[in-house]
Scaffold this motif. Structure first.
Motif, PDB file in Angstrom:
ATOM      1  N   ARG A  49      21.986  40.301 -29.096  1.00 22.70           N
ATOM      2  CA  ARG A  49      22.623  40.742 -30.346  1.00 22.70           C
ATOM      3  C   ARG A  49      22.212  39.772 -31.436  1.00 22.70           C
ATOM      4  O   ARG A  49      22.546  38.588 -31.378  1.00 22.70           O
ATOM      5  CB  ARG A  49      24.136  40.746 -30.196  1.00 22.70           C
ATOM      6  CG  ARG A  49      24.812  41.367 -31.408  1.00 22.70           C
ATOM      7  CD  ARG A  49      26.326  41.373 -31.274  1.00 22.70           C
ATOM      8  NE  ARG A  49      26.896  42.186 -32.317  1.00 22.70           N
ATOM      9  CZ  ARG A  49      28.150  42.087 -32.726  1.00 22.70           C
ATOM     10  NH1 ARG A  49      28.978  41.235 -32.156  1.00 22.70           N
ATOM     11  NH2 ARG A  49      28.600  42.855 -33.694  1.00 22.70           N
ATOM     12  N   ARG A  89      22.582  45.231 -31.320  1.00 25.77           N
ATOM     13  CA  ARG A  89      22.792  44.727 -29.958  1.00 25.77           C
ATOM     14  C   ARG A  89      21.562  44.970 -29.098  1.00 25.77           C
ATOM     15  O   ARG A  89      20.834  45.926 -29.324  1.00 25.77           O
ATOM     16  CB  ARG A  89      23.960  45.455 -29.296  1.00 25.77           C
ATOM     17  CG  ARG A  89      25.286  44.905 -29.661  1.00 25.77           C
ATOM     18  CD  ARG A  89      26.368  45.421 -28.716  1.00 25.77           C
ATOM     19  NE  ARG A  89      27.620  44.881 -29.181  1.00 25.77           N
ATOM     20  CZ  ARG A  89      28.311  45.393 -30.183  1.00 25.77           C
ATOM     21  NH1 ARG A  89      27.881  46.462 -30.790  1.00 25.77           N
ATOM     22  NH2 ARG A  89      29.422  44.827 -30.581  1.00 25.77           N
ATOM     23  N   GLU A 293      39.892  43.321 -28.598  1.00 30.89           N
ATOM     24  CA  GLU A 293      39.203  42.928 -27.356  1.00 30.89           C
ATOM     25  C   GLU A 293      40.195  42.652 -26.221  1.00 30.89           C
ATOM     26  O   GLU A 293      40.053  43.187 -25.122  1.00 30.89           O
ATOM     27  CB  GLU A 293      38.332  41.673 -27.567  1.00 30.89           C
ATOM     28  CG  GLU A 293      37.182  41.855 -28.543  1.00 30.89           C
ATOM     29  CD  GLU A 293      37.557  41.479 -29.971  1.00 30.89           C
ATOM     30  OE1 GLU A 293      38.780  41.352 -30.251  1.00 30.89           O
ATOM     31  OE2 GLU A 293      36.663  41.331 -30.801  1.00 30.89           O
ATOM     32  N   PHE A 318      31.272  44.969 -24.149  1.00 24.17           N
ATOM     33  CA  PHE A 318      31.402  44.064 -25.299  1.00 24.17           C
ATOM     34  C   PHE A 318      32.682  44.327 -26.089  1.00 24.17           C
ATOM     35  O   PHE A 318      33.115  43.489 -26.876  1.00 24.17           O
ATOM     36  CB  PHE A 318      30.172  44.165 -26.211  1.00 24.17           C
ATOM     37  CG  PHE A 318      29.887  45.546 -26.738  1.00 24.17           C
ATOM     38  CD1 PHE A 318      30.574  46.045 -27.828  1.00 24.17           C
ATOM     39  CD2 PHE A 318      28.917  46.344 -26.138  1.00 24.17           C
ATOM     40  CE1 PHE A 318      30.301  47.321 -28.321  1.00 24.17           C
ATOM     41  CE2 PHE A 318      28.645  47.625 -26.622  1.00 24.17           C
ATOM     42  CZ  PHE A 318      29.346  48.118 -27.712  1.00 24.17           C
ATOM     43  N   LYS A 321      35.443  41.656 -25.094  1.00 25.05           N
ATOM     44  CA  LYS A 321      35.264  40.205 -25.232  1.00 25.05           C
ATOM     45  C   LYS A 321      34.626  39.884 -26.578  1.00 25.05           C
ATOM     46  O   LYS A 321      34.090  40.766 -27.258  1.00 25.05           O
ATOM     47  CB  LYS A 321      34.398  39.673 -24.094  1.00 25.05           C
ATOM     48  CG  LYS A 321      33.052  40.345 -24.033  1.00 25.05           C
ATOM     49  CD  LYS A 321      32.158  39.776 -22.981  1.00 25.05           C
ATOM     50  CE  LYS A 321      30.765  40.331 -23.224  1.00 25.05           C
ATOM     51  NZ  LYS A 321      29.949  40.552 -22.124  1.00 25.05           N
ATOM     52  N   ASP A 322      34.683  38.633 -26.910  1.00 21.75           N
ATOM     53  CA  ASP A 322      34.017  38.182 -28.113  1.00 21.75           C
ATOM     54  C   ASP A 322      32.522  38.380 -27.906  1.00 21.75           C
ATOM     55  O   ASP A 322      31.991  38.022 -26.865  1.00 21.75           O
ATOM     56  CB  ASP A 322      34.355  36.692 -28.317  1.00 21.75           C
ATOM     57  CG  ASP A 322      33.890  36.223 -29.670  1.00 21.75           C
ATOM     58  OD1 ASP A 322      33.880  37.060 -30.597  1.00 21.75           O
ATOM     59  OD2 ASP A 322      33.540  35.046 -29.793  1.00 21.75           O
ATOM     60  N   ASP A 323      31.868  38.982 -28.855  1.00 22.21           N
ATOM     61  CA  ASP A 323      30.461  39.326 -28.669  1.00 22.21           C
ATOM     62  C   ASP A 323      29.634  38.648 -29.761  1.00 22.21           C
ATOM     63  O   ASP A 323      29.304  39.254 -30.773  1.00 22.21           O
ATOM     64  CB  ASP A 323      30.325  40.857 -28.749  1.00 22.21           C
ATOM     65  CG  ASP A 323      28.945  41.337 -28.367  1.00 22.21           C
ATOM     66  OD1 ASP A 323      28.205  40.593 -27.693  1.00 22.21           O
ATOM     67  OD2 ASP A 323      28.599  42.466 -28.755  1.00 22.21           O
TER      68      ASP A 323
END
Ligand SMILES: [Zn+2]
Ligand SMILES: [Zn+2]
Ligand SMILES: [Zn+2]
Ligand SMILES: [Zn+2]
Ligand SMILES: [Zn+2]
Length: 382
Positions: A49, A89, A293, A318, A321-323
């Protein structure tokens, strides 16, 4: 007009303090634009990403759309016609591959590497954005645009707010008396690559002009377009009323006919209401809350047997969670770098003779300025 440094406050003159503060703001501007050291091409990292720049010059040359990484946009394609796409991404740089057939100066001039087959190319890579497929023009664009965080159907396209609602380009209802215009998200984003998927934290409230009925930017964190929602309707129908996750949904109104547009011109106020009252099978967009998230994760853990929820979240992990967006290495002398150093870097790309000349001029100015400013600093003026 020549600066008169002996008598302060001469109109049009530049004081040392003025000079330094303007230099500082120039430095900040330069660092905002180029916060990273463009030394490394991200190709070898594989799908990541990251910030992507579409190269329209390479497209014209090869007929194949392509995107390059931050460093290559500066080092290899700087004189090409680039369109900043912000983040994508699972993207791998195309510079130096058979897709661009362009020598990557950061990877030993290679031009025949294998392009990554996971890369997806929507019309952004041809300089077009949104359902309406308009060219993005940073000068003329005055509306709000949102990027779809899911990207499954749209490949993380950007959408105009009026297109999200299914309206024709929304003209101001009465002669514009003030200069208020919508804010262009692409201009208001902070450091490149950060929070690029949304525009709600631009902190520039008085410039926001939200279309009647559109969610307020401070109320949501990110956006999922109606096309991606429609493609996973089972899942979104299930969660759309979950107030931990969803800030709002917005039904898309069918594009109006010409006669309705004319009605709009006649009766500005009632136009939206007329459309809203029309009965049709709506598609809708979803606006996710911040912290979605952890709530998606909780949903995933809680509904072990729910195939709709599990298969969707397995496909788009994704969302749970923190992406983070890949950031190239920061410029080494961040904080200590000056306009002169940046200038010196810029002339490194010139032919050798010119570069030497340039460095000499820069060094000269640097020494003279230092000599000039030192007494002020000693007197405690600075
Ligand atoms: Zn690259
Ligand atoms: Zn190029
Ligand atoms: Zn390159
Ligand atoms: Zn549009
Ligand atoms: Zn989408």
């Amino acid at each position: 007009m020549a600066a008169n440094t002996d008598s302060p406050s001469v109109e049009g003159s530049v004081t040392a303090v003025d000079y330094l503060s303007s230099q500082l703001s120039l430095e900040r501007e330069a660092r905002d634009l180029m916060p990273y050291d463009p030394k490394v091409c991200s190709y070898t990292m594989g799908p990541t990403r990251q910030q992507v720049y579409a190269c329209l010059t390479c497209l014209e040359k090869t007929g194949i759309p392509s995107g390059v990484c931050y460093s290559c946009s500066i080092q290899c394609h700087s004189d090409h016609n680039l369109v900043e796409l912000f983040t994508k991404r699972y993207f791998t740089c195309d510079c130096g591959t058979t897709r661009t057939k362009w020598c990557c100066s950061l990877r030993d001039g290679v031009d025949d590497d294998i392009p990554e087959s996971l890369n997806r190319y929507n019309h952004n890579f041809r300089g077009k954005f949104c359902h309406c497929a308009r060219d993005y023009n940073p000068v003329e664009e005055t509306g709000n645009m949102l990027q779809c965080i899911l990207g499954d159907t749209c490949d993380e396209d950007w959408f105009h707010d009026y297109c999200i609602m299914g309206l024709p380009k929304f003209d101001p209802p009465s002669p514009v008396e003030d200069d208020k215009q919508g804010v262009n998200v692409l201009d208001t984003l902070g450091e490149p690559g950060l929070d690029a998927e949304t525009m709600n934290d631009n902190g520039n409230e008085d410039k926001e002009q939200v279309i009647d009925g559109f969610p307020r930017f401070e109320d949501f964190d990110c956006y999922v377009c109606w096309q991606c929602v429609s493609n996973h309707r089972d899942f979104f129908d299930k969660i759309k009323d979950n107030t931990d996750i969803v800030a709002d949904t917005l039904q898309r109104i069918e594009a109006p006919t010409i006669s309705e547009r004319n009605d709009k011109i006649r009766e500005q106020g009632s136009f939206l209401n007329t459309l809203k009252k029309r009965k049709m099978d709506y598609e809708y967009s979803v606006f996710l809350k911040s912290q979605h998230e952890s709530h998606f994760k909780a949903l995933y853990d809680q509904y072990q047997d729910d195939n709709t929820i599990h298969s969707f979240l397995d496909e788009f992990p994704f969302l749970m969670k923190d992406d983070p967006v890949y950031e190239p290495p920061q410029d080494d002398d961040d904080g200590g770098s000056s306009v002169y150093d940046l200038g010196t870097k810029a002339i490194n790309s010139l032919p050798r003779e010119k570069a030497i000349e340039g460095v000499q001029v820069f060094e000269d100015i640097k020494t003279k300025l230092k000599d000039f400013l030192t007494p002020f600093a000693q007197d405690g003026v600075l």
